[in-house]
Write an enzyme that holds these catalytic residues in place. Structure first.
Site, short mmCIF file in Angstrom:
data_model
loop_
_atom_site.label_atom_id
_atom_site.label_comp_id
_atom_site.label_asym_id
_atom_site.label_seq_id
_atom_site.Cartn_x
_atom_site.Cartn_y
_atom_site.Cartn_z
N LYS A 69 18.29 -16.24 -39.87
CA LYS A 69 16.84 -16.17 -39.67
C LYS A 69 16.43 -17.23 -38.66
CE LYS A 69 12.75 -14.68 -41.03
NZ LYS A 69 12.47 -14.47 -39.61
N LYS A 93 17.31 -25.92 -42.36
CA LYS A 93 15.93 -25.75 -42.84
C LYS A 93 15.86 -24.71 -43.97
CE LYS A 93 13.08 -25.32 -39.43
NZ LYS A 93 12.27 -24.73 -38.32
N LYS A 105 18.77 -18.60 -33.93
CA LYS A 105 17.67 -18.82 -32.97
C LYS A 105 17.97 -18.03 -31.71
CE LYS A 105 13.98 -21.55 -32.77
NZ LYS A 105 13.34 -22.09 -33.97
N THR A 189 3.06 -22.49 -40.31
CA THR A 189 3.78 -23.72 -39.97
C THR A 189 2.80 -24.90 -40.01
OG1 THR A 189 5.20 -22.39 -38.55
CG2 THR A 189 5.41 -24.78 -38.36
N ASN A 220 0.46 -22.95 -31.37
CA ASN A 220 0.22 -22.33 -32.68
C ASN A 220 0.41 -23.33 -33.82
OD1 ASN A 220 -0.35 -19.96 -34.32
ND2 ASN A 220 1.77 -20.16 -34.97
N SER A 348 7.60 -16.39 -43.42
CA SER A 348 8.42 -15.29 -42.91
C SER A 348 9.23 -14.67 -44.03
CB SER A 348 9.40 -15.81 -41.84
OG SER A 348 8.78 -15.83 -40.58
N1 GLU Z 1 10.25 -20.40 -35.24
C1 GLU Z 1 9.93 -20.92 -36.53
C2 GLU Z 1 10.80 -22.12 -36.85
O1 GLU Z 1 11.27 -22.80 -35.98
C3 GLU Z 1 9.92 -19.85 -37.61
C4 GLU Z 1 11.19 -19.09 -37.80
C5 GLU Z 1 11.05 -17.88 -38.70
O2 GLU Z 1 9.98 -17.63 -39.18
O3 GLU Z 1 12.08 -17.21 -38.88
O4 GLU Z 1 10.94 -22.50 -37.98
#
Ligand code: GLU
Length: 413
Positions: A69, A93, A105, A189, A220, A348
């Site tokens: 994810k 995370k 990512k 976030t 954001n 998410s």
């Molecule tokens: N891009 C966000 C992060 O760095 C969210 C990632 C997601 O929702 O999968 O945590």
């Protein structure tokens, strides 16, 4: 002097925590490398009819705990090192929060500000065509990140659904609510960062009301964080974007700053505020410093000048390991990215759950569940940090690595 790359910084953090957790050496070695990274070229036809090719990446770092994810960013500086570091950070995370996910990512090396909407759409659809075999609700689930948003996710979901011949909402998260996205995802976030900041204030004996906050980054994440902290009576004294910052020791109204940025394209020139640089912002005297922009912002060079009483990392990787050491010596606690900015991936996860069950929650329910998850994770990290007398970053890694280690050992191979 060469600054450390994001991947090197991530590995240093991993190594420190692996030692503290006495991680199985084979598992540690496995976690020092990404599982796999796909590099693809995306050819698109530009508005002027020419062919232009963009480089795209997707790193799936580790999938011991579940499907991988993580977001996809569009930025000119995207490269392999950065994507692999960010995928590693997503792995720790998700594990630190106890989500049933591994980490991934993606990124496309492009400047979305210099592209038209049709071109960005072509890149987004091209990305999905290039990665279609690798992604899916049970394999790897992309989401928004820097310069990508609900619209990007809508295009990606649509393209994937065309390839599959049926609607597959769970292939990405961060979709618009009208396309089976979740309420509360957009602000998640920033909201998670607000919950974490309030918990950190209590833990470090600071009163949120009236405490001064400086936020680097007004995208954001930073804009929602600033507004929600303002709602909680914190005094937001400075905010910034890529061009520079606005500072008023008496406090700024982040809602008005957002309107100003909407009109002028930047936070610079905000009425009643002094224009400052991003460097100035990091060195302001304030209670809470919130880096919410890019990696490598607080470094060996400027960490000594940080005058905040604590740092809450809403960006990924904003503090280098050298800077971490300096801040630790100065007695400035750092609430690490893999904890503080986990609100996005947590909602998410809620979105993915809702897509699987086909039942949708109201915004209050989402926010309430988010609060609970963030607060529990914060308490667990603080407990380990106190028990073992280690910084909160190492404590968060400790929890994450123990979970991943157990899963890897149980799965065997
Ligand atoms: N891009 C966000 C992060 O760095 C969210 C990632 C997601 O929702 O999968 O945590």
């Amino acid at each position: 002097m060469k600054t450390i790359t994001p991947f090197q910084a991530m590995l240093k953090q991993l190594d420190t925590a692996a030692g503290e957790a006495r991680l199985d050496p084979a598992i540690h070695a496995a976690l020092r490398q990404p599982m796999r990274t796909l590099i693809a070229s995306i050819p698109i036809k530009t508005c002027s009819g020419e062919l232009q090719v963009f480089t795209a990446y997707r790193c799936q770092y580790n999938n011991a705990l579940g499907p991988t994810k993580g977001g996809i960013r569009y930025n000119p500086n995207v490269d392999l090192d950065e994507v692999e570091a960010l995928a590693g950070w997503m792995t720790w995370k998700c594990a630190a929060l106890g989500l049933p996910y591994g980490g991934a990512k993606g990124g496309v090396q492009c400047d979305p500000k210099a592209l038209g909407a049709r071109e960005v759409e072509s890149i987004s659809r091209g990305y999905v065509r290039a990665m279609a075999e690798w992604i899916g609700p049970d394999e790897d689930i992309p989401a928004p990140d820097m310069n990508t948003n609900e619209q990007t996710m809508a295009w990606m979901m649509d393209e994937y659904s065309k390839i599959e011949g049926k609607l597959v909402p769970g292939v990405v998260t961060g979709k618009p609510v009208s396309l089976q996205g979740s309420h509360g995802r957009k602000s998640a976030t920033g909201r998670g960062g607000m919950f974490t900041t309030l918990k950190a204030c209590a833990a470090f004996r600071m009163k949120p009301s009236g405490s001064t906050v400086a936020v680097q980054g007004f995208g954001n994440v930073g804009s929602f964080a600033a507004q929600l902290l303002h709602d909680k009576r914190c005094k937001v004294v400075a905010v910034s974007d890529s061009r520079g910052g606005a500072y008023n020791p008496k406090g700024l109204d982040p809602y008005k700053v957002a309107e100003h940025k909407e009109k002028t394209g930047s936070v610079l020139g905000f009425k009643g505020a002094k224009d400052i640089t991003n460097k100035d912002l990091l060195e302001l005297k304030c209670d809470v410093l919130v880096p919410a922009a890019l990696e490598n912002q607080i470094t060996r060079e400027n960490a000594g000048n940080v005058r905040a009483r604590m740092v809450v990392e809403l960006a990924n990787g904003p503090t280098t390991p050298d800077a971490d050491r300096v801040l630790h010596e100065k007695g400035i606690p750092v609430v690490p990215d893999i904890l503080a900015n986990a609100g996005g991936v947590t909602v998410s996860y809620f979105e993915w759950l809702q897509n699987r069950v086909g039942e949708y929650w109201g915004e209050d329910e989402v926010n309430c569940r988010l609060k609970q998850k963030m607060e529990n994770a914060f308490d667990a990290v603080l407990r380990v940090s106190k028990q073992r007398e280690i910084p909160m970053r190492t404590a968060a890694y400790y929890i994450a690595l123990k979970r991943i280690e157990e899963a890897m050992l149980m799965r065997g191979s």
